[in-house]
Scaffold this motif. Structure first.
Motif, PDB file in Angstrom:
ATOM      1  N   ILE A 143       0.836  -1.194   0.000  1.00 56.34           N
ATOM      2  CA  ILE A 143       0.000   0.000   0.000  1.00 56.34           C
ATOM      3  C   ILE A 143       0.880   1.257   0.000  1.00 56.34           C
ATOM      4  CG2 ILE A 143      -0.341   0.358   2.492  1.00 56.34           C
ATOM      5  CD1 ILE A 143      -3.293   0.309   0.245  1.00 56.34           C
ATOM      6  N   ARG A 144       2.085   1.123   0.594  1.00 57.55           N
ATOM      7  CA  ARG A 144       3.015   2.268   0.577  1.00 57.55           C
ATOM      8  C   ARG A 144       3.448   2.612  -0.840  1.00 57.55           C
ATOM      9  NH1 ARG A 144       5.724   0.472   5.156  1.00 57.55           N
ATOM     10  NH2 ARG A 144       7.475  -0.358   4.000  1.00 57.55           N
ATOM     11  N   ASP A 145       3.534   1.573  -1.684  1.00 57.74           N
ATOM     12  CA  ASP A 145       3.936   1.830  -3.073  1.00 57.74           C
ATOM     13  C   ASP A 145       2.811   2.459  -3.876  1.00 57.74           C
ATOM     14  OD1 ASP A 145       6.452   0.914  -2.601  1.00 57.74           O
ATOM     15  OD2 ASP A 145       5.999  -1.153  -3.171  1.00 57.74           O
ATOM     16  N   ILE A 146       1.604   2.394  -3.352  1.00 58.37           N
ATOM     17  CA  ILE A 146       0.472   3.024  -4.032  1.00 58.37           C
ATOM     18  C   ILE A 146       0.264   4.444  -3.537  1.00 58.37           C
ATOM     19  CG2 ILE A 146      -2.058   2.941  -4.191  1.00 58.37           C
ATOM     20  CD1 ILE A 146      -1.846  -0.037  -4.527  1.00 58.37           C
ATOM     21  N   ILE A 169       3.049  15.317  -7.549  1.00 59.45           N
ATOM     22  CA  ILE A 169       4.398  15.220  -8.126  1.00 59.45           C
ATOM     23  C   ILE A 169       4.678  13.858  -8.761  1.00 59.45           C
ATOM     24  CG2 ILE A 169       5.597  14.576  -5.982  1.00 59.45           C
ATOM     25  CD1 ILE A 169       7.761  16.687  -7.000  1.00 59.45           C
ATOM     26  N   CYS A 170       4.080  12.788  -8.227  1.00 60.06           N
ATOM     27  CA  CYS A 170       4.306  11.478  -8.852  1.00 60.06           C
ATOM     28  C   CYS A 170       3.242  11.151  -9.903  1.00 60.06           C
ATOM     29  CB  CYS A 170       4.347  10.379  -7.799  1.00 60.06           C
ATOM     30  SG  CYS A 170       5.726  10.502  -6.679  1.00 60.06           S
ATOM     31  N   GLU A 171       2.487  12.134 -10.323  1.00 54.97           N
ATOM     32  CA  GLU A 171       1.438  11.965 -11.328  1.00 54.97           C
ATOM     33  C   GLU A 171       0.466  10.842 -10.975  1.00 54.97           C
ATOM     34  OE1 GLU A 171       3.761  11.484 -14.808  1.00 54.97           O
ATOM     35  OE2 GLU A 171       4.505  13.540 -14.737  1.00 54.97           O
ATOM     36  N   PRO A 172      -0.250  11.013  -9.874  1.00 53.84           N
ATOM     37  CA  PRO A 172      -1.200   9.977  -9.457  1.00 53.84           C
ATOM     38  C   PRO A 172      -2.412   9.941 -10.381  1.00 53.84           C
ATOM     39  CG  PRO A 172      -1.479  11.917  -8.110  1.00 53.84           C
ATOM     40  CD  PRO A 172      -0.322  12.196  -9.011  1.00 53.84           C
ATOM     41  N   GLU A 173      -3.133   8.816 -10.333  1.00 52.54           N
ATOM     42  CA  GLU A 173      -4.349   8.720 -11.143  1.00 52.54           C
ATOM     43  C   GLU A 173      -5.576   9.124 -10.352  1.00 52.54           C
ATOM     44  OE1 GLU A 173      -4.676   5.167 -13.641  1.00 52.54           O
ATOM     45  OE2 GLU A 173      -2.631   4.803 -12.975  1.00 52.54           O
ATOM     46  N   LEU A 174      -5.412   9.094  -9.024  1.00 53.38           N
ATOM     47  CA  LEU A 174      -6.544   9.455  -8.176  1.00 53.38           C
ATOM     48  C   LEU A 174      -6.064  10.430  -7.102  1.00 53.38           C
ATOM     49  CD1 LEU A 174      -9.375   9.174  -6.980  1.00 53.38           C
ATOM     50  CD2 LEU A 174      -8.642   7.063  -5.876  1.00 53.38           C
ATOM     51  N   LEU A 175      -6.817  11.508  -6.978  1.00 56.90           N
ATOM     52  CA  LEU A 175      -6.485  12.499  -5.973  1.00 56.90           C
ATOM     53  C   LEU A 175      -7.653  12.586  -5.000  1.00 56.90           C
ATOM     54  CD1 LEU A 175      -4.471  14.783  -5.182  1.00 56.90           C
ATOM     55  CD2 LEU A 175      -5.796  16.298  -6.631  1.00 56.90           C
ATOM     56  N   SER A 208      18.672  13.649  -7.442  1.00 57.03           N
ATOM     57  CA  SER A 208      18.196  14.812  -6.690  1.00 57.03           C
ATOM     58  C   SER A 208      17.884  15.970  -7.635  1.00 57.03           C
ATOM     59  CB  SER A 208      19.241  15.268  -5.689  1.00 57.03           C
ATOM     60  OG  SER A 208      19.325  14.352  -4.648  1.00 57.03           O
ATOM     61  N   LYS A 209      18.732  16.101  -8.651  1.00 52.65           N
ATOM     62  CA  LYS A 209      18.575  17.229  -9.571  1.00 52.65           C
ATOM     63  C   LYS A 209      17.284  17.084 -10.377  1.00 52.65           C
ATOM     64  CE  LYS A 209      21.327  19.940 -12.694  1.00 52.65           C
ATOM     65  NZ  LYS A 209      22.294  19.840 -13.789  1.00 52.65           N
ATOM     66  N   GLU A 210      17.036  15.859 -10.853  1.00 50.20           N
ATOM     67  CA  GLU A 210      15.794  15.622 -11.605  1.00 50.20           C
ATOM     68  C   GLU A 210      14.570  15.854 -10.732  1.00 50.20           C
ATOM     69  OE1 GLU A 210      17.325  12.200 -14.750  1.00 50.20           O
ATOM     70  OE2 GLU A 210      16.750  11.649 -12.720  1.00 50.20           O
ATOM     71  N   ALA A 211      14.682  15.395  -9.477  1.00 54.01           N
ATOM     72  CA  ALA A 211      13.566  15.574  -8.548  1.00 54.01           C
ATOM     73  C   ALA A 211      13.291  17.056  -8.338  1.00 54.01           C
ATOM     74  CB  ALA A 211      13.874  14.902  -7.214  1.00 54.01           C
ATOM     75  N   ILE A 230       8.899  11.643  -4.351  1.00 50.62           N
ATOM     76  CA  ILE A 230       9.311  11.138  -5.669  1.00 50.62           C
ATOM     77  C   ILE A 230      10.647  10.414  -5.583  1.00 50.62           C
ATOM     78  CG2 ILE A 230      10.455  13.260  -6.463  1.00 50.62           C
ATOM     79  CD1 ILE A 230       9.001  12.726  -9.164  1.00 50.62           C
ATOM     80  N   LYS A 231      11.516  10.881  -4.678  1.00 43.93           N
ATOM     81  CA  LYS A 231      12.809  10.208  -4.501  1.00 43.93           C
ATOM     82  C   LYS A 231      12.606   8.802  -3.955  1.00 43.93           C
ATOM     83  CE  LYS A 231      15.868  14.087  -3.585  1.00 43.93           C
ATOM     84  NZ  LYS A 231      16.366  14.791  -2.398  1.00 43.93           N
ATOM     85  N   GLN A 232      11.599   8.670  -3.086  1.00 42.85           N
ATOM     86  CA  GLN A 232      11.337   7.358  -2.500  1.00 42.85           C
ATOM     87  C   GLN A 232      10.799   6.386  -3.545  1.00 42.85           C
ATOM     88  OE1 GLN A 232      10.246   6.346   1.194  1.00 42.85           O
ATOM     89  NE2 GLN A 232       9.665   4.396   0.363  1.00 42.85           N
ATOM     90  N   HIS A 233       9.911   6.889  -4.423  1.00 45.48           N
ATOM     91  CA  HIS A 233       9.183   5.974  -5.297  1.00 45.48           C
ATOM     92  C   HIS A 233       9.810   5.771  -6.665  1.00 45.48           C
ATOM     93  CE1 HIS A 233       5.988   5.612  -2.444  1.00 45.48           C
ATOM     94  NE2 HIS A 233       5.812   6.905  -2.405  1.00 45.48           N
ATOM     95  N   GLN A 234      10.596   6.744  -7.108  1.00 45.92           N
ATOM     96  CA  GLN A 234      11.152   6.607  -8.447  1.00 45.92           C
ATOM     97  C   GLN A 234      12.665   6.660  -8.379  1.00 45.92           C
ATOM     98  OE1 GLN A 234       9.398   9.593 -10.948  1.00 45.92           O
ATOM     99  NE2 GLN A 234       7.314   8.929 -10.483  1.00 45.92           N
ATOM    100  N   ASN A 235      13.283   5.961  -9.287  1.00 42.69           N
ATOM    101  CA  ASN A 235      14.727   5.966  -9.364  1.00 42.69           C
ATOM    102  C   ASN A 235      15.155   7.256 -10.063  1.00 42.69           C
ATOM    103  OD1 ASN A 235      17.237   5.072  -8.993  1.00 42.69           O
ATOM    104  ND2 ASN A 235      17.090   3.283 -10.346  1.00 42.69           N
TER     105      ASN A 235
END
Lengths: 310, 330
Positions: free
Chosen positions: B85-88, B171-177, B126-129, B118-123
Motif C-alpha cells: 500500500i506504501r507503493d500506491i 508530483i508522482c502523477e497519481p491517477e486518483l487524488l 536529486s537534480k531531476e527531482a 518522488i525520490k522514494q518511489h522513483q529511481n
C-alpha cells in the motif's frame, strides 16, 4: 547572526562578572580564614601570611585585586597547596570532570531519546509501561544512592567492575551510569510525551500519505519536531550533571574538579574557590549559549535575531 | 468510461472505551477516469473515514476496515500488505488534507518535502527531482519556485501552502487524488482560486478526484457526480444536475434548502432539525427517520430499498416504493 552572537557574548561577560562578584562577597561574608585551623602558628606568622595574600587589606581593595585576577584568568597559587596554582588544579581536574560529564550527558541523551521514541511508538504497550516505570525510578533515585547501590552490587557482591578511581574505560562504567540515569529518565519521559504529540500532527499523516517508510517518518519528520522540548531542558540538565559530578567524583574517588571545589570552600581557600566558580559558571553559560543556537538550527521558525523588512 | 475505483459495501469501525463506533456502514460507490466525485454530508457522517480508508490511513487500532472491498485498477486495496500500500500511496493515489497550516512539516524546507516522495518511489537523481518539483510549483502557480524551494512553510500564506500541498500530491502523477475538505480552512477568495486550480489540473493531467466537503458551493463548481452521505451510509448518489435539480432523498432536499441562495429573494433558510444518530447504536431503519419531515412507519423499522432512478441516479428511501408513491398520489 553576528549581531546576535555579539550581544549574547556581552551579556555572558556581564553574567560572569555578577557571579564572580557575588561569590567574592558571599565567601568573605562567611566567618573564618584560610589560616584558622593552622595550629602552632603565632600571630606574627598569621599576620605575615595574611599580608602575603592581601587578606589584611580592606575588602574593596581585595575585590579589585581579585577582579584583576579574574580578567587575566590568573588566580595565583592555592593557599592550601602553595606549590600549585589554581590554573594547575583546573588544568588537572577539569579534563577528568569534563570527561565524566560529557560521557554521561551523551549517554543520557542518546539512551533517553531512544527509550522515549520506542515508548512513544509502542504507546500504551508493554514496552511503554516498562520504559516509563524505569524512568520514574531513574528520576526518583538520587544519584548518590544509585552510586552506592551500584558499587555494592557490581563491585562488592559480583566483583565485575572496579569500585573507584578513573583509570580505564572499565572504571568509567559505574560513575557514568550513576550520573546519567537521572537526566536520561527526564529526557526519556519528555521525548515520549512530545513524540506522542508530534505523531498525531497532520504533517505526519501527510508523510504517510506520500508513502514514505515508517522509520523515515519517525526520524525525519517526527523526531526533529519532538526534540524541541528536550533541547529546551538541556541547559538545566547540563547544570544538573555538572553539580552531579561533584558528588559522583567524591563517591568514586575520581580526581576531578569537584574535590577541589568542595574542599576549597571548607578551607576558605579563596583563590581556588574563585577560580573554580568563575570557570564553572563560564563553562555553563557557554553551554547554555550553544543550546540556544541549537534551538534556532532545529526550528527555522525561531529566529535568533530580528530580520529587517520581513 | 473506465472505472478506476470501486468501493463495495465498505464497513469501518472504531473501538473506543464507550464501545464500537460504526463510522462507515456499507458504503459503495465507483469512480471513473478523469471524473470528479464529491462526497458531501455533515460533520461526523463518515466521509473523511471513507476517504482515509481508501489510502488505508485509518489509525489501527482503534480503527478497522471490518468488511467490504476497495478495488483500485483491479486490485483490492483492503487486502494489500502495508508495504504494497506504501507503493500506491503518493504514486497512484494521493491525498490532500484539510488544513494547509498543519499539513506541512514546519522544520523542513518545502523543496525537501516536495521531493522526498518522488525520490522514494522513483529511481531519480536529486537534480531531476528538483526540476520536477519546480515544474509542479509552476503548475500550481507559485511564483519564483526556485527561490521558494529553499523556504520553510511558515514563510508562505495559507493559500500558498495549500498550493504546495497540491503540488506535493501531484508530483508522482497519481491517477486518483483524494481531497479531504481542501478549501475549508481557506478564505472565500482563496477557495475560488484553489477550485480553479483543481479544474486546471484535471484538464492538464486527467486525474480523477474524490472531493470530500460539506460545502455545497464547492460541489456545484467542480463535481461531476455527487454522493450524499448520512450516518455512515451513502443515501443518494447522482450527477451534479440530478442532485441539485431533482434531489430525491429528504435529507438531500434538506441540505439544499439550508444553503443560502442569491437568486431567490426573501426566501427563508430552512435548517434540518435535530442531530445525526448516535453511531454507537445506529438505528435499525433509515438513520434519517427521526429528522425526516416525510417519515413513515416503515422508515424506522426497515432500511429502505435501493432504487435506481437512472443509470447514474440512485437513492435509498422508502418514498421511492410504489406503495408510498400511490399513497402520496391519493
Amino acid at each position: 547572526m553576528v549581531k546576535y552572537i555579539t550581544k549574547r557574548l556581552v551579556l555572558m561577560i556581564l553574567t560572569i562578572f555578577i557571579i564572580a562578584s557575588l561569590t567574592f562577597f558571599l565567601m568573605h561574608a562567611i566567618p573564618g580564614s584560610p589560616f584558622n585551623e593552622e595550629r602552632g602558628t603565632n600571630e606574627t606568622v598569621q599576620a605575615n601570611l595574611e599580608e602575603h595574600y592581601h587578606l589584611d587589606e580592606p575588602l574593596l581593595v581585595q575585590y579589585f585585586i581579585y577582579m584583576k585576577s579574574v580578567v587575566t584568568f590568573d588566580f595565583g597559587p592555592s593557599i592550601k597547596q602553595p606549590t600549585e596554582t589554581v590554573n594547575d588544579l583546573l588544568g588537572r581536574g577539569f579534563p577528568i570532570s569534563a570527561e565524566l560529564g560529557i560521557i554521561s550527558i551523551v549517554v543520557a541523551v542518546i539512551s533517553g531519546i531512544i527509550l522515549g521514541v520506542f515508548a512513544a511508538l509502542r504507546h500504551n504497550g508493554i514496552i511503554d509501561y516498562m520504559a516509563m516505570a524505569f524512568a520514574v525510578l531513574g528520576i526518583s533515585i538520587p544519584n548518590f544512592v544509585l552510586a552506592t547501590l551500584l558499587i555494592q552490587k557490581f563491585a562488592v557482591d559480583w566483583d565485575v567492575l572496579p569500585a573507584a578511581t578513573w583509570s580505564s574505560p572499565m572504571h568509567m562504567i559505574l560513575p557514568t551510569i550513576a550520573l546519567a540515569t537521572g537526566p536520561m529518565a527526564i529526557i526519556a519521559r519528555l521525548t515520549r510525551s512530545s513524540m506522542i504529540e508530534t505523531l498525531t500532527q497532520d504533517y505526519i499523516k501527510t508523510a504517510h500519505a506520500k508513502g514514505l517508510k515508517p522509520w523515515k517518518i519517525v526520524i525525519k519528520h517526527a523526531l526533529k519536531n519532538a526534540l524541541m522540548p528536550v533541547v529546551t531542558i538541556m541547559g538545566t540538565l547540563l547544570a544538573g550533571v555538572l553539580t552531579g559530578t561533584f558528588v559522583i567524583e567524591k563517591i568514586f574517588a575520581i580526581p576531578g574538579m569537584g574535590k577541589y571545589f568542595v574542599e576549597s570552600i571548607n578551607q576558605r581557600d579563596y583563590p581556588v574557590i574563585m577560580g573554580t566558580t568563575v570557570f564553572y559558571s563560564a563553562f555553563l553559560i557557554g553551554m547554555l549559549f550553544l543550546v540556544d543556537i541549537a534551538y534556532g538550527l532545529l526550528d527555522p521558525r525561531i529566529k535568533l535575531h530580528k530580520e529587517g523588512g520581513e | 468510461m473506465e472505472k478506476i475505483l470501486e468501493v463495495n459495501d465498505l464497513h469501518v469501525s472504531f473501538q473506543t472505551y464507550g464501545g464500537e463506533v460504526k463510522a462507515v456502514r456499507g458504503v459503495s460507490f465507483d469512480l471513473h477516469k478523469g471524473e470528479t466525485l464529491a462526497i458531501v454530508g455533515e460533520s461526523g457522517c463518515g466521509k473523511s473515514v471513507t476517504a482515509n480508508s481508501i489510502m488505508k490511513l485509518i489509525p489501527s487500532p482503534p480503527g478497522k476496515i471490518a468488511n467490504g472491498s476497495i478495488y483500485f485498477k483491479g486490485r483490492d486495496l483492503t487486502r494489500l500488505s502495508e508495504k504494497a500500500i506504501r507503493d500506491i500511496r503518493g504514486v497512484d493515489i494521493s491525498m490532500i488534507f484539510q488544513d494547509p497550516m498543519t499539513a506541512l512539516n514546519p522544520t523542513l524546507t518545502i523543496g525537501n518535502q516536495l521531493t522526498e516522495g518522488i525520490k522514494q518511489h522513483q529511481n531519480i537523481t536529486s537534480k531531476e527531482a528538483k526540476t520536477k518539483a519546480i515544474d509542479m510549483l509552476n503548475l500550481v502557480g507559485i511564483p519564483n519556485p526556485e527561490e521558494r524551494m529553499k523556504q520553510y512553510p511558515h514563510q508562505f500564506s495559507g493559500g500558498m501552502r495549500q498550493r504546495i500541498v497540491i503540488a506535493m500530491a501531484l508530483i508522482c502523477e497519481p491517477e486518483l487524488l483524494i481531497a479531504d475538505e481542501p478549501t475549508t480552512a481557506l478564505d472565500v477568495t482563496i477557495q475560488a482560486q484553489i477550485l480553479q486550480l483543481f479544474n486546471k489540473i484535471q484538464q492538464e493531467t486527467g486525474v480523477s478526484i474524490i472531493l470530500i466537503t460539506h460545502d455545497l458551493g464547492v460541489v456545484a463548481k467542480i463535481a461531476d457526480r455527487i454522493a450524499v452521505m448520512y450516518a455512515g451510509k451513502v443515501i443518494e448518489v447522482g450527477t451534479r444536475k440530478e442532485i441539485f435539480y431533482t434531489p430525491q432523498h429528504p435529507y438531500t432536499q434538506g441540505l439544499l434548502n439550508s444553503v443560502p441562495r442569491l437568486d431567490k429573494r426573501k426566501e427563508k433558510l430552512v435548517p434540518i432539525d435535530g442531530t445525526p444518530p448516535d453511531l454507537f447504536a445506529p438505528p435499525q431503519g433509515c438513520p434519517f427517520t427521526a429528522r425526516c419531515p416525510k417519515a413513515m412507519e416503515v422508515c424506522g423499522k426497515v432500511y429502505p430499498i435501493h432504487s435506481e432512478l437512472s443509470n447514474t441516479h440512485e437513492v435509498d428511501c422508502w418514498l421511492q416504493d410504489e406503495r408510498a408513491k400511490q399513497h402520496i398520489a391519493t
